[in-house]
Design a protein around this motif. Structure first.
Motif, short mmCIF file in Angstrom:
data_model
loop_
_atom_site.label_atom_id
_atom_site.label_comp_id
_atom_site.label_asym_id
_atom_site.label_seq_id
_atom_site.Cartn_x
_atom_site.Cartn_y
_atom_site.Cartn_z
N ASP A 180 -37.64 -22.26 22.15
CA ASP A 180 -37.37 -23.60 22.67
C ASP A 180 -37.80 -24.67 21.67
O ASP A 180 -37.09 -25.66 21.48
CB ASP A 180 -38.10 -23.83 24.00
N ILE A 181 -38.97 -24.50 21.09
CA ILE A 181 -39.51 -25.45 20.11
C ILE A 181 -40.16 -24.65 18.99
O ILE A 181 -40.87 -23.67 19.24
CB ILE A 181 -40.56 -26.38 20.76
N ASN A 182 -39.93 -25.08 17.77
CA ASN A 182 -40.53 -24.44 16.60
C ASN A 182 -40.77 -25.55 15.58
O ASN A 182 -39.91 -25.88 14.78
CB ASN A 182 -39.57 -23.37 16.05
N THR A 183 -41.95 -26.14 15.63
CA THR A 183 -42.29 -27.23 14.70
C THR A 183 -43.45 -26.77 13.82
O THR A 183 -44.30 -25.98 14.25
CB THR A 183 -42.69 -28.52 15.45
N TRP A 184 -43.47 -27.27 12.59
CA TRP A 184 -44.51 -26.85 11.66
C TRP A 184 -44.68 -27.87 10.56
O TRP A 184 -43.82 -28.70 10.30
CB TRP A 184 -44.18 -25.49 11.05
N HIS A 185 -45.81 -27.75 9.90
CA HIS A 185 -46.08 -28.50 8.68
C HIS A 185 -46.73 -27.49 7.73
O HIS A 185 -47.72 -26.85 8.10
CB HIS A 185 -47.02 -29.68 8.95
#
Length: 174
Positions: free
Chosen positions: A149-154
């Motif tokens: 559903d969500i895959n955020t990264w830094h």
């Protein structure tokens, strides 16, 4: 310490619409959640090594599971991380969500802790979603199916991932 089945049954009874499970909560369990951890600390409701399966919870008992800065500590060798993901899938209701926060693989936050053993990056989660990248990565191990559903990264910080439990479909494994 083995927890009595009637103690766990009482926890589930108090949450008859489904629990919210804080996996590896330590002494910092999220409000309104049932906490599971391998140490008996304040706020821990279920004492369980989450790398030992099955957990003392019935199938489909949870609406939501969270793991904050835990998956990087789960042993990836011998399929333990894959079995961990399958166990979270088992205890969630269909459509239930699994929210994960973890340091990005290769970041300072990942390497600073000598107990981190499971580096994850943005591509890791495609191994669990049969509809990501045409299922190419999923078909390698064929774990229980999730939807990203969500895959955020830094790359120099953390990742936040939200997965939803998919129903199994024979076409995923072809």
């Amino acid at each position: 310490m083995k927890q009595k089945k009637d103690e766990i049954a009482e926890i589930l009874k108090r949450h008859n619409q489904g629990i919210k499970l804080d996996i590896g909560c330590g002494a910092n369990k999220q409000p309104g959640f049932v906490g599971i951890d391998n140490r008996k600390l304040p706020g821990v409701d279920i004492v369980q090594d989450v790398e030992k399966f099955p957990w003392p919870l019935p199938d489909g008992c949870a609406n939501l599971a969270v793991a904050s800065h835990l998956v990087e500590h789960i042993d990836p060798h011998g399929g333990v991380f894959l079995r961990f993901m399958d166990e979270v899938w088992r205890i969630l209701k269909y459509g239930g969500q699994f929210m994960i926060a973890t340091p990005y693989a290769g970041s300072h936050g990942y390497f600073q802790d000598p107990t981190h053993c499971n580096p994850c990056n943005e591509a890791t989660w495609a191994y669990f979603d049969p509809l990501e990248a045409d299922g190419i990565l999923y078909k390698i191990y064929k774990p229980k199916p999730w939807k990203i559903d969500i895959n955020t990264w830094h790359v120099n910080g953390n990742m936040e991932i939200v997965l939803s439990k998919r129903k199994e479909d024979p076409s995923y494994y072809e």
